[in-house]
Write a protein that holds these residues in place. Structure first.
Motif, PDB file in Angstrom:
ATOM      1  N   VAL A  44       6.795 -39.589  12.874  1.00 10.14           N
ATOM      2  CA  VAL A  44       5.387 -39.618  12.507  1.00 10.14           C
ATOM      3  C   VAL A  44       4.659 -40.510  13.505  1.00 10.14           C
ATOM      4  O   VAL A  44       5.131 -41.602  13.826  1.00 10.14           O
ATOM      5  CB  VAL A  44       5.183 -40.166  11.078  1.00 10.14           C
ATOM      6  N   ILE A  45       3.529 -40.052  14.018  1.00 14.87           N
ATOM      7  CA  ILE A  45       2.712 -40.861  14.919  1.00 14.87           C
ATOM      8  C   ILE A  45       1.804 -41.756  14.077  1.00 14.87           C
ATOM      9  O   ILE A  45       1.000 -41.279  13.285  1.00 14.87           O
ATOM     10  CB  ILE A  45       1.872 -39.989  15.860  1.00 14.87           C
ATOM     11  N   LEU A  46       1.947 -43.071  14.240  1.00 15.40           N
ATOM     12  CA  LEU A  46       1.172 -44.034  13.460  1.00 15.40           C
ATOM     13  C   LEU A  46      -0.161 -44.368  14.106  1.00 15.40           C
ATOM     14  O   LEU A  46      -1.168 -44.546  13.420  1.00 15.40           O
ATOM     15  CB  LEU A  46       1.985 -45.317  13.258  1.00 15.40           C
ATOM     16  N   CYS A  47      -0.190 -44.486  15.443  1.00 15.67           N
ATOM     17  CA  CYS A  47      -1.412 -44.807  16.148  1.00 15.67           C
ATOM     18  C   CYS A  47      -1.193 -44.594  17.644  1.00 15.67           C
ATOM     19  O   CYS A  47      -0.053 -44.449  18.099  1.00 15.67           O
ATOM     20  CB  CYS A  47      -1.872 -46.245  15.878  1.00 15.67           C
ATOM     21  N   SER A  81       6.873 -52.495   6.203  1.00 16.94           N
ATOM     22  CA  SER A  81       6.602 -52.035   4.844  1.00 16.94           C
ATOM     23  C   SER A  81       5.210 -51.435   4.697  1.00 16.94           C
ATOM     24  O   SER A  81       5.014 -50.520   3.900  1.00 16.94           O
ATOM     25  CB  SER A  81       6.769 -53.192   3.852  1.00 16.94           C
ATOM     26  N   HIS A  82       4.261 -51.936   5.437  1.00 20.37           N
ATOM     27  CA  HIS A  82       2.897 -51.449   5.272  1.00 20.37           C
ATOM     28  C   HIS A  82       2.685 -50.159   6.049  1.00 20.37           C
ATOM     29  O   HIS A  82       3.327 -49.914   7.068  1.00 20.37           O
ATOM     30  CB  HIS A  82       1.890 -52.520   5.735  1.00 20.37           C
ATOM     31  N   LYS A  83       1.781 -49.327   5.571  1.00 17.86           N
ATOM     32  CA  LYS A  83       1.561 -48.017   6.163  1.00 17.86           C
ATOM     33  C   LYS A  83       0.632 -48.066   7.369  1.00 17.86           C
ATOM     34  O   LYS A  83       0.569 -47.112   8.140  1.00 17.86           O
ATOM     35  CB  LYS A  83       0.970 -47.065   5.116  1.00 17.86           C
ATOM     36  N   THR A  84      -0.107 -49.141   7.534  1.00 15.89           N
ATOM     37  CA  THR A  84      -1.140 -49.197   8.565  1.00 15.89           C
ATOM     38  C   THR A  84      -0.706 -50.075   9.726  1.00 15.89           C
ATOM     39  O   THR A  84      -0.276 -51.212   9.532  1.00 15.89           O
ATOM     40  CB  THR A  84      -2.456 -49.738   7.973  1.00 15.89           C
ATOM     41  N   TYR A  85      -0.853 -49.536  10.941  1.00 13.25           N
ATOM     42  CA  TYR A  85      -0.497 -50.265  12.151  1.00 13.25           C
ATOM     43  C   TYR A  85      -1.599 -50.068  13.187  1.00 13.25           C
ATOM     44  O   TYR A  85      -2.435 -49.173  13.075  1.00 13.25           O
ATOM     45  CB  TYR A  85       0.830 -49.767  12.729  1.00 13.25           C
ATOM     46  N   GLY A  86      -1.579 -50.918  14.204  1.00 14.92           N
ATOM     47  CA  GLY A  86      -2.518 -50.786  15.299  1.00 14.92           C
ATOM     48  C   GLY A  86      -1.819 -50.984  16.625  1.00 14.92           C
ATOM     49  O   GLY A  86      -0.788 -51.667  16.711  1.00 14.92           O
ATOM     50  N   ASN A 126      -5.880 -48.893   3.339  1.00 19.83           N
ATOM     51  CA  ASN A 126      -5.112 -48.126   4.319  1.00 19.83           C
ATOM     52  C   ASN A 126      -6.022 -47.324   5.235  1.00 19.83           C
ATOM     53  O   ASN A 126      -6.970 -46.681   4.787  1.00 19.83           O
ATOM     54  CB  ASN A 126      -4.140 -47.170   3.620  1.00 19.83           C
ATOM     55  N   GLN A 127      -5.718 -47.373   6.529  1.00 19.42           N
ATOM     56  CA  GLN A 127      -6.445 -46.595   7.507  1.00 19.42           C
ATOM     57  C   GLN A 127      -5.844 -45.197   7.608  1.00 19.42           C
ATOM     58  O   GLN A 127      -4.636 -45.011   7.427  1.00 19.42           O
ATOM     59  CB  GLN A 127      -6.391 -47.270   8.867  1.00 19.42           C
ATOM     60  N   THR A 128      -6.669 -44.211   7.907  1.00 14.08           N
ATOM     61  CA  THR A 128      -6.185 -42.841   8.008  1.00 14.08           C
ATOM     62  C   THR A 128      -5.261 -42.676   9.194  1.00 14.08           C
ATOM     63  O   THR A 128      -4.213 -42.030   9.103  1.00 14.08           O
ATOM     64  CB  THR A 128      -7.376 -41.869   8.143  1.00 14.08           C
ATOM     65  N   PHE A 129      -5.616 -43.271  10.323  1.00 15.87           N
ATOM     66  CA  PHE A 129      -4.793 -43.107  11.522  1.00 15.87           C
ATOM     67  C   PHE A 129      -4.880 -44.350  12.385  1.00 15.87           C
ATOM     68  O   PHE A 129      -5.578 -44.389  13.385  1.00 15.87           O
ATOM     69  CB  PHE A 129      -5.251 -41.872  12.314  1.00 15.87           C
ATOM     70  N   GLY A 130      -4.195 -45.395  11.999  1.00 19.71           N
ATOM     71  CA  GLY A 130      -4.136 -46.605  12.805  1.00 19.71           C
ATOM     72  C   GLY A 130      -5.369 -47.478  12.682  1.00 19.71           C
ATOM     73  O   GLY A 130      -6.424 -47.062  12.213  1.00 19.71           O
ATOM     74  N   LEU A 131      -5.218 -48.734  13.126  1.00 18.85           N
ATOM     75  CA  LEU A 131      -6.318 -49.685  13.105  1.00 18.85           C
ATOM     76  C   LEU A 131      -7.296 -49.395  14.237  1.00 18.85           C
ATOM     77  O   LEU A 131      -6.888 -49.035  15.334  1.00 18.85           O
ATOM     78  CB  LEU A 131      -5.783 -51.114  13.254  1.00 18.85           C
ATOM     79  N   ALA A 132      -8.569 -49.576  13.948  1.00 12.08           N
ATOM     80  CA  ALA A 132      -9.581 -49.450  15.004  1.00 12.08           C
ATOM     81  C   ALA A 132      -9.406 -50.603  15.986  1.00 12.08           C
ATOM     82  O   ALA A 132      -9.243 -51.755  15.582  1.00 12.08           O
ATOM     83  CB  ALA A 132     -10.974 -49.468  14.395  1.00 12.08           C
ATOM     84  N   PHE A 133      -9.454 -50.297  17.284  1.00  9.67           N
ATOM     85  CA  PHE A 133      -9.296 -51.325  18.314  1.00  9.67           C
ATOM     86  C   PHE A 133     -10.519 -51.286  19.223  1.00  9.67           C
ATOM     87  O   PHE A 133     -10.729 -50.333  19.972  1.00  9.67           O
ATOM     88  CB  PHE A 133      -8.017 -51.073  19.121  1.00  9.67           C
ATOM     89  N   VAL A 134     -11.341 -52.349  19.143  1.00 12.42           N
ATOM     90  CA  VAL A 134     -12.587 -52.427  19.906  1.00 12.42           C
ATOM     91  C   VAL A 134     -12.722 -53.825  20.472  1.00 12.42           C
ATOM     92  O   VAL A 134     -12.561 -54.813  19.741  1.00 12.42           O
ATOM     93  CB  VAL A 134     -13.809 -52.102  19.015  1.00 12.42           C
ATOM     94  N   HIS A 135     -13.014 -53.920  21.768  1.00  9.32           N
ATOM     95  CA  HIS A 135     -13.236 -55.206  22.433  1.00  9.32           C
ATOM     96  C   HIS A 135     -12.088 -56.182  22.174  1.00  9.32           C
ATOM     97  O   HIS A 135     -12.285 -57.324  21.738  1.00  9.32           O
ATOM     98  CB  HIS A 135     -14.568 -55.823  22.003  1.00  9.32           C
ATOM     99  N   ALA A 136     -10.880 -55.721  22.425  1.00  4.65           N
ATOM    100  CA  ALA A 136      -9.656 -56.534  22.338  1.00  4.65           C
ATOM    101  C   ALA A 136      -9.343 -57.007  20.923  1.00  4.65           C
ATOM    102  O   ALA A 136      -8.620 -57.978  20.740  1.00  4.65           O
ATOM    103  CB  ALA A 136      -9.719 -57.738  23.285  1.00  4.65           C
ATOM    104  N   ALA A 137      -9.888 -56.347  19.916  1.00  4.60           N
ATOM    105  CA  ALA A 137      -9.643 -56.775  18.540  1.00  4.60           C
ATOM    106  C   ALA A 137      -9.328 -55.580  17.646  1.00  4.60           C
ATOM    107  O   ALA A 137      -9.946 -54.522  17.763  1.00  4.60           O
ATOM    108  CB  ALA A 137     -10.851 -57.530  17.982  1.00  4.60           C
ATOM    109  N   PHE A 138      -8.349 -55.782  16.755  1.00  3.98           N
ATOM    110  CA  PHE A 138      -8.069 -54.811  15.707  1.00  3.98           C
ATOM    111  C   PHE A 138      -9.040 -55.040  14.560  1.00  3.98           C
ATOM    112  O   PHE A 138      -9.455 -56.163  14.291  1.00  3.98           O
ATOM    113  CB  PHE A 138      -6.634 -54.966  15.187  1.00  3.98           C
ATOM    114  N   HIS A 139      -9.377 -53.960  13.845  1.00  3.81           N
ATOM    115  CA  HIS A 139     -10.297 -54.053  12.717  1.00  3.81           C
ATOM    116  C   HIS A 139      -9.745 -53.265  11.536  1.00  3.81           C
ATOM    117  O   HIS A 139      -9.211 -52.167  11.715  1.00  3.81           O
ATOM    118  CB  HIS A 139     -11.678 -53.490  13.090  1.00  3.81           C
ATOM    119  N   TRP A 140      -9.881 -53.850  10.347  1.00  2.00           N
ATOM    120  CA  TRP A 140      -9.509 -53.127   9.137  1.00  2.00           C
ATOM    121  C   TRP A 140     -10.335 -53.656   7.970  1.00  2.00           C
ATOM    122  O   TRP A 140     -11.002 -54.687   8.076  1.00  2.00           O
ATOM    123  CB  TRP A 140      -8.018 -53.238   8.846  1.00  2.00           C
ATOM    124  N   ILE A 141     -10.298 -52.949   6.858  1.00  2.00           N
ATOM    125  CA  ILE A 141     -11.098 -53.311   5.688  1.00  2.00           C
ATOM    126  C   ILE A 141     -10.236 -54.056   4.688  1.00  2.00           C
ATOM    127  O   ILE A 141      -9.120 -53.636   4.373  1.00  2.00           O
ATOM    128  CB  ILE A 141     -11.726 -52.056   5.053  1.00  2.00           C
TER     129      ILE A 141
END
Length: 201
Positions: A44-47, A81-86, A126-141
């Motif tokens: 499975v492709i995580l990101c 264990s967690h489903k979300t990666y970046g 949980n993110q649908t498809f990986g963490l958002a990566f903008v300006h050298a930073a990961f983002h999640w809710i």
């Protein structure tokens, strides 16, 4: 990269294709079918980042894979264990990093996972498809007493907090529907969107 995957079952077949997204539509190149990582046909492709993909394989291992060259690097074991990666690139250290929120990060050159202190408290959306990566930073809710976007800068390893737009905040606050809220990256910008489905009585 365009990915055609079967969802939910390891025995589905996975096909990967590459194409040049920067080419004008009138002169777009045909899709090129790519292979699979050596000895790992089910995954499975995580990101993705810069053409590299983070994979979770049926065997239980995690790989950083370059589908264009079919080279891969197995990531060190940890409690995945967690489903979300970046996956993101740090231009200062000239290195790729993968993150598992809220407090685990792996720099590829270091070859080991480490914990990050002082991360925001709360559950992770949980993110649908990986963490958002903008300006050298990961983002999640993060969800707690309120919902907000948290950021983690891989260059200086610091967290930040960004308030959600008022319209989305109101939906999440009243929670009168089944909702999904996701932060994504678009043209070097952070984008937050939400879907809401009314609950049946």
């Amino acid at each position: 990269m365009v990915v055609d995957v079967g969802i939910g079952h390891w025995d589905y077949s996975y096909s990967n294709y590459s194409c040049c997204l920067s080419s004008p539509s009138s002169s777009a190149q045909p899709l090129q079918k790519l292979g699979c990582p050596s000895n790992h046909k089910h995954y499975v492709i995580l990101c993705c980042c810069d053409g590299l993909s983070l994979l979770r394989c049926h065997s239980g291992c995690y790989l950083l894979w370059n589908p264009s060259t079919n080279e891969s690097v197995r990531l060190p074991n940890h409690e995945f264990s967690h489903k979300t990666y970046g996956l993101g690139y740090d231009s200062i250290s000239d290195d790729y990093s993968t993150a598992r929120p809220p407090n685990r990060i792996l720099a590829l050159k270091s070859g080991s996972w480490k914990n990050i202190d002082n991360h925001p408290a709360g559950g992770i959306q949980n993110q649908t498809f990986g963490l958002a990566f903008v300006h050298a930073a990961f983002h999640w809710i993060v969800r707690g007493s309120k919902y907000f976007v948290t950021s983690f800068n891989i260059s200086n390893e610091t967290h930040g907090e960004i308030s959600l737009p008022e319209g989305i905040s109101n939906i999440l606050k009243h929670r009168r529907c089944d909702f999904t809220c996701v932060v994504s990256a678009f043209d070097e910008m952070r984008c937050v969107y939400s879907t809401c489905q009314e609950r049946k009585l």
